[in-house]
Design a protein around this motif. Structure first.
Motif, PDB file in Angstrom:
ATOM      1  N   ALA A 231      41.337  -9.132  58.485  1.00  0.00           N
ATOM      2  CA  ALA A 231      41.265 -10.200  57.483  1.00  0.00           C
ATOM      3  C   ALA A 231      42.231  -9.962  56.333  1.00  0.00           C
ATOM      4  O   ALA A 231      42.656 -10.915  55.672  1.00  0.00           O
ATOM      5  CB  ALA A 231      39.840 -10.327  56.947  1.00  0.00           C
ATOM      6  N   THR A 232      42.613  -8.697  56.093  1.00  0.00           N
ATOM      7  CA  THR A 232      43.551  -8.414  55.001  1.00  0.00           C
ATOM      8  C   THR A 232      44.949  -8.922  55.306  1.00  0.00           C
ATOM      9  O   THR A 232      45.785  -9.000  54.395  1.00  0.00           O
ATOM     10  CB  THR A 232      43.620  -6.901  54.723  1.00  0.00           C
ATOM     11  N   LEU A 233      45.233  -9.263  56.567  1.00  0.00           N
ATOM     12  CA  LEU A 233      46.545  -9.812  56.909  1.00  0.00           C
ATOM     13  C   LEU A 233      46.671 -11.268  56.481  1.00  0.00           C
ATOM     14  O   LEU A 233      47.763 -11.836  56.543  1.00  0.00           O
ATOM     15  CB  LEU A 233      46.775  -9.695  58.425  1.00  0.00           C
ATOM     16  N   GLN A 234      45.561 -11.862  56.059  1.00  0.00           N
ATOM     17  CA  GLN A 234      45.593 -13.230  55.544  1.00  0.00           C
ATOM     18  C   GLN A 234      45.798 -13.187  54.034  1.00  0.00           C
ATOM     19  O   GLN A 234      44.932 -12.709  53.298  1.00  0.00           O
ATOM     20  CB  GLN A 234      44.291 -13.964  55.876  1.00  0.00           C
ATOM     21  N   GLY A 235      46.939 -13.648  53.572  1.00  0.00           N
ATOM     22  CA  GLY A 235      47.252 -13.614  52.154  1.00  0.00           C
ATOM     23  C   GLY A 235      46.794 -14.862  51.424  1.00  0.00           C
ATOM     24  O   GLY A 235      46.469 -15.880  52.042  1.00  0.00           O
ATOM     25  N   GLN A 236      46.802 -14.784  50.113  1.00  0.00           N
ATOM     26  CA  GLN A 236      46.379 -15.926  49.298  1.00  0.00           C
ATOM     27  C   GLN A 236      47.404 -17.053  49.354  1.00  0.00           C
ATOM     28  O   GLN A 236      47.058 -18.232  49.316  1.00  0.00           O
ATOM     29  CB  GLN A 236      46.181 -15.474  47.849  1.00  0.00           C
ATOM     30  N   HIS A 237      48.671 -16.686  49.452  1.00  0.00           N
ATOM     31  CA  HIS A 237      49.731 -17.688  49.424  1.00  0.00           C
ATOM     32  C   HIS A 237      50.381 -17.902  50.788  1.00  0.00           C
ATOM     33  O   HIS A 237      51.274 -18.734  50.920  1.00  0.00           O
ATOM     34  CB  HIS A 237      50.804 -17.274  48.413  1.00  0.00           C
ATOM     35  N   GLY A 238      49.952 -17.172  51.788  1.00  0.00           N
ATOM     36  CA  GLY A 238      50.525 -17.344  53.117  1.00  0.00           C
ATOM     37  C   GLY A 238      49.956 -16.327  54.079  1.00  0.00           C
ATOM     38  O   GLY A 238      49.477 -15.260  53.670  1.00  0.00           O
ATOM     39  N   GLU A 240      50.692 -14.268  57.774  1.00  0.00           N
ATOM     40  CA  GLU A 240      51.641 -13.901  58.830  1.00  0.00           C
ATOM     41  C   GLU A 240      50.924 -14.000  60.170  1.00  0.00           C
ATOM     42  O   GLU A 240      50.372 -13.017  60.671  1.00  0.00           O
ATOM     43  CB  GLU A 240      52.188 -12.503  58.568  1.00  0.00           C
ATOM     44  N   TYR A 241      50.953 -15.192  60.726  1.00  0.00           N
ATOM     45  CA  TYR A 241      50.140 -15.466  61.912  1.00  0.00           C
ATOM     46  C   TYR A 241      50.542 -14.619  63.109  1.00  0.00           C
ATOM     47  O   TYR A 241      49.691 -14.267  63.939  1.00  0.00           O
ATOM     48  CB  TYR A 241      50.232 -16.953  62.261  1.00  0.00           C
ATOM     49  N   HIS A 242      51.812 -14.295  63.258  1.00  0.00           N
ATOM     50  CA  HIS A 242      52.239 -13.505  64.396  1.00  0.00           C
ATOM     51  C   HIS A 242      51.642 -12.096  64.344  1.00  0.00           C
ATOM     52  O   HIS A 242      51.223 -11.557  65.377  1.00  0.00           O
ATOM     53  CB  HIS A 242      53.763 -13.439  64.461  1.00  0.00           C
ATOM     54  N   LEU A 243      51.539 -11.519  63.144  1.00  0.00           N
ATOM     55  CA  LEU A 243      50.917 -10.205  63.000  1.00  0.00           C
ATOM     56  C   LEU A 243      49.398 -10.293  63.123  1.00  0.00           C
ATOM     57  O   LEU A 243      48.757  -9.410  63.694  1.00  0.00           O
ATOM     58  CB  LEU A 243      51.297  -9.593  61.648  1.00  0.00           C
ATOM     59  N   LEU A 244      48.839 -11.370  62.587  1.00  0.00           N
ATOM     60  CA  LEU A 244      47.394 -11.579  62.688  1.00  0.00           C
ATOM     61  C   LEU A 244      46.961 -11.698  64.146  1.00  0.00           C
ATOM     62  O   LEU A 244      45.948 -11.119  64.560  1.00  0.00           O
ATOM     63  CB  LEU A 244      47.006 -12.846  61.918  1.00  0.00           C
ATOM     64  N   MET A 245      47.741 -12.404  64.940  1.00  0.00           N
ATOM     65  CA  MET A 245      47.424 -12.556  66.355  1.00  0.00           C
ATOM     66  C   MET A 245      47.597 -11.244  67.116  1.00  0.00           C
ATOM     67  O   MET A 245      46.818 -10.924  68.021  1.00  0.00           O
ATOM     68  CB  MET A 245      48.298 -13.637  66.988  1.00  0.00           C
ATOM     69  N   ALA A 246      48.611 -10.460  66.757  1.00  0.00           N
ATOM     70  CA  ALA A 246      48.816  -9.156  67.401  1.00  0.00           C
ATOM     71  C   ALA A 246      47.630  -8.233  67.123  1.00  0.00           C
ATOM     72  O   ALA A 246      47.130  -7.537  68.023  1.00  0.00           O
ATOM     73  CB  ALA A 246      50.115  -8.525  66.913  1.00  0.00           C
ATOM     74  N   ALA A 247      47.171  -8.221  65.879  1.00  0.00           N
ATOM     75  CA  ALA A 247      45.997  -7.417  65.530  1.00  0.00           C
ATOM     76  C   ALA A 247      44.759  -7.923  66.263  1.00  0.00           C
ATOM     77  O   ALA A 247      43.933  -7.126  66.731  1.00  0.00           O
ATOM     78  CB  ALA A 247      45.770  -7.457  64.023  1.00  0.00           C
ATOM     79  N   GLY A 248      44.641  -9.249  66.384  1.00  0.00           N
ATOM     80  CA  GLY A 248      43.512  -9.825  67.097  1.00  0.00           C
ATOM     81  C   GLY A 248      43.487  -9.436  68.564  1.00  0.00           C
ATOM     82  O   GLY A 248      42.423  -9.165  69.128  1.00  0.00           O
ATOM     83  N   VAL A 249      44.654  -9.393  69.195  1.00  0.00           N
ATOM     84  CA  VAL A 249      44.735  -8.994  70.605  1.00  0.00           C
ATOM     85  C   VAL A 249      44.270  -7.553  70.768  1.00  0.00           C
ATOM     86  O   VAL A 249      43.477  -7.235  71.668  1.00  0.00           O
ATOM     87  CB  VAL A 249      46.174  -9.164  71.137  1.00  0.00           C
ATOM     88  N   MET A 250      44.743  -6.660  69.902  1.00  0.00           N
ATOM     89  CA  MET A 250      44.355  -5.251  70.006  1.00  0.00           C
ATOM     90  C   MET A 250      42.861  -5.055  69.766  1.00  0.00           C
ATOM     91  O   MET A 250      42.230  -4.183  70.365  1.00  0.00           O
ATOM     92  CB  MET A 250      45.172  -4.417  69.013  1.00  0.00           C
ATOM     93  N   ALA A 251      42.286  -5.867  68.890  1.00  0.00           N
ATOM     94  CA  ALA A 251      40.855  -5.758  68.620  1.00  0.00           C
ATOM     95  C   ALA A 251      40.008  -6.370  69.727  1.00  0.00           C
ATOM     96  O   ALA A 251      38.851  -5.975  69.918  1.00  0.00           O
ATOM     97  CB  ALA A 251      40.530  -6.439  67.290  1.00  0.00           C
ATOM     98  N   THR A 252      40.579  -7.311  70.475  1.00  0.00           N
ATOM     99  CA  THR A 252      39.821  -8.027  71.503  1.00  0.00           C
ATOM    100  C   THR A 252      39.796  -7.293  72.831  1.00  0.00           C
ATOM    101  O   THR A 252      38.830  -7.419  73.599  1.00  0.00           O
ATOM    102  CB  THR A 252      40.432  -9.435  71.714  1.00  0.00           C
ATOM    103  N   ILE A 253      40.819  -6.517  73.121  1.00  0.00           N
ATOM    104  CA  ILE A 253      40.947  -5.863  74.436  1.00  0.00           C
ATOM    105  C   ILE A 253      39.705  -5.058  74.828  1.00  0.00           C
ATOM    106  O   ILE A 253      39.209  -5.198  75.961  1.00  0.00           O
ATOM    107  CB  ILE A 253      42.217  -4.987  74.474  1.00  0.00           C
ATOM    108  N   PRO A 254      39.124  -4.206  73.951  1.00  0.00           N
ATOM    109  CA  PRO A 254      37.923  -3.453  74.360  1.00  0.00           C
ATOM    110  C   PRO A 254      36.758  -4.352  74.755  1.00  0.00           C
ATOM    111  O   PRO A 254      36.021  -4.048  75.692  1.00  0.00           O
ATOM    112  CB  PRO A 254      37.584  -2.624  73.108  1.00  0.00           C
ATOM    113  N   MET A 255      36.583  -5.475  74.060  1.00  0.00           N
ATOM    114  CA  MET A 255      35.483  -6.375  74.377  1.00  0.00           C
ATOM    115  C   MET A 255      35.698  -7.075  75.715  1.00  0.00           C
ATOM    116  O   MET A 255      34.752  -7.266  76.485  1.00  0.00           O
ATOM    117  CB  MET A 255      35.330  -7.423  73.267  1.00  0.00           C
ATOM    118  N   VAL A 256      36.934  -7.440  76.012  1.00  0.00           N
ATOM    119  CA  VAL A 256      37.241  -8.076  77.298  1.00  0.00           C
ATOM    120  C   VAL A 256      36.976  -7.101  78.432  1.00  0.00           C
ATOM    121  O   VAL A 256      36.363  -7.459  79.460  1.00  0.00           O
ATOM    122  CB  VAL A 256      38.712  -8.555  77.322  1.00  0.00           C
ATOM    123  N   LEU A 257      37.410  -5.855  78.283  1.00  0.00           N
ATOM    124  CA  LEU A 257      37.186  -4.840  79.317  1.00  0.00           C
ATOM    125  C   LEU A 257      35.696  -4.574  79.504  1.00  0.00           C
ATOM    126  O   LEU A 257      35.218  -4.449  80.638  1.00  0.00           O
ATOM    127  CB  LEU A 257      37.912  -3.544  78.949  1.00  0.00           C
TER     128      LEU A 257
END
Length: 277
Positions: A231-238, A240-257
């Motif tokens: 959530a800290t990758l979400q800024g007040q003024h903008g 960075e969706y590409h980094l937010l999605m990359a972090a989301g993928v890494m966090a999701t992989i254990p749950m998918v497995l």
């Protein structure tokens, strides 16, 4: 002949509906994975760009450089493990008591506990925070674990399964000299394996993705879990969706497995909990 054709047509329609539903559910996940390889310009471009012009694997490296992902992973795994194990133990003991034992006001207490379902979780945040504050647990492991180990949902699901088991098992155990705890541990719980796996998967998913309570109960970087860190990758003024999605993928992989490994037991447990009791 017409009945056979109608049956085939019905199956075809059913499969078509299921395929459409599966695609609709997979689209957000596919979008997240594809966006994790885009540049920022491609991630926010309108109209939507599905495939990146150049696949940027550096997005993942940048996330790892910005965030202490290993520490956050460790915190999240530890909290999820402790909450799930303690929650299952307390919930299964409660379920066994309500399903197999007789004591005063049992039904009244059971229905009172079920009313907890009607209370939104957000309404309990302030009382929980006041309690952990007075216990000086703010920004500690205790704050992340203890308030979340009591689950009426876990108790109810296991109670439904235990209530349907034949009483003869309990009578045979008593004849052999089993105590209540031995009946619970050695006879009843092994028969609930599929339901326990299903509830475990659901509880792990909930605890892994929980954001609001860890955000309230912790403040330092050393106690931060994955959901708060991302959530800290979400800024007040903008953002960075590409980094937010990359972090989301890494966090999701254990749950998918985890879901892929326990899918068989998960589906069986949900089916049993829904039809028994």
């Amino acid at each position: 002949m017409s009945k056979s054709k109608n049956k085939i047509a019905g199956k075809a329609v059913s499969y078509l509906v299921l395929i459409i539903g599966a695609v609709v559910m997979l689209v957000p996940f596919i979008w997240m994975v594809l966006t994790s390889f885009k540049t920022y310009a491609e991630a926010v471009k309108v109209p939507v760009v599905w495939l990146p012009a150049v696949w940027k694997f550096d997005n993942y490296r940048e996330v790892l450089l910005r965030l202490d992902f290993l520490q956050y992973y460790g915190n999240t795994i530890l909290v999820t493990f402790l909450v799930t194990v303690i929650m299952l133990f307390i919930g299964s003991l409660s379920a066994f008591a309500f399903a197999r034992m007789e004591f005063p006001f049992k039904n009244f207490l059971f229905y009172m506990l079920l009313t907890v379902f009607m209370v939104p979780a957000q309404m309990t945040m302030i009382p929980k925070y006041l309690i952990i504050s007075r216990l000086h647990w703010v920004d500690t492991l205790w704050a992340l674990v203890v308030p979340n180990v009591f689950s009426v949902y876990t108790m109810f699901m296991l109670r439904q399964f235990l209530a349907a088991l034949p009483r003869e098992l309990e009578d045979a155990g008593k004849i052999d000299g089993c105590t209540w705890f031995r009946l619970y541990w050695n006879i009843e719980m092994p028969l609930c394996k599929s339901s326990i796996v299903a509830i475990t998967v659901l509880n792990i998913l909930w605890c892994w993705n929980d954001l609001l309570w860890p955000l309230i109960a912790t403040s330092s970087d050393k106690m931060r879990v994955l959901s708060v860190a991302i959530a800290t990758l979400q800024g007040q003024h903008g953002t960075e969706y590409h980094l937010l999605m990359a972090a989301g993928v890494m966090a999701t992989i254990p749950m998918v497995l985890m879901y892929m490994i326990g899918q068989k037991y998960f589906m069986t447990g949900i089916a049993f909990a829904g039809v028994k009791g």
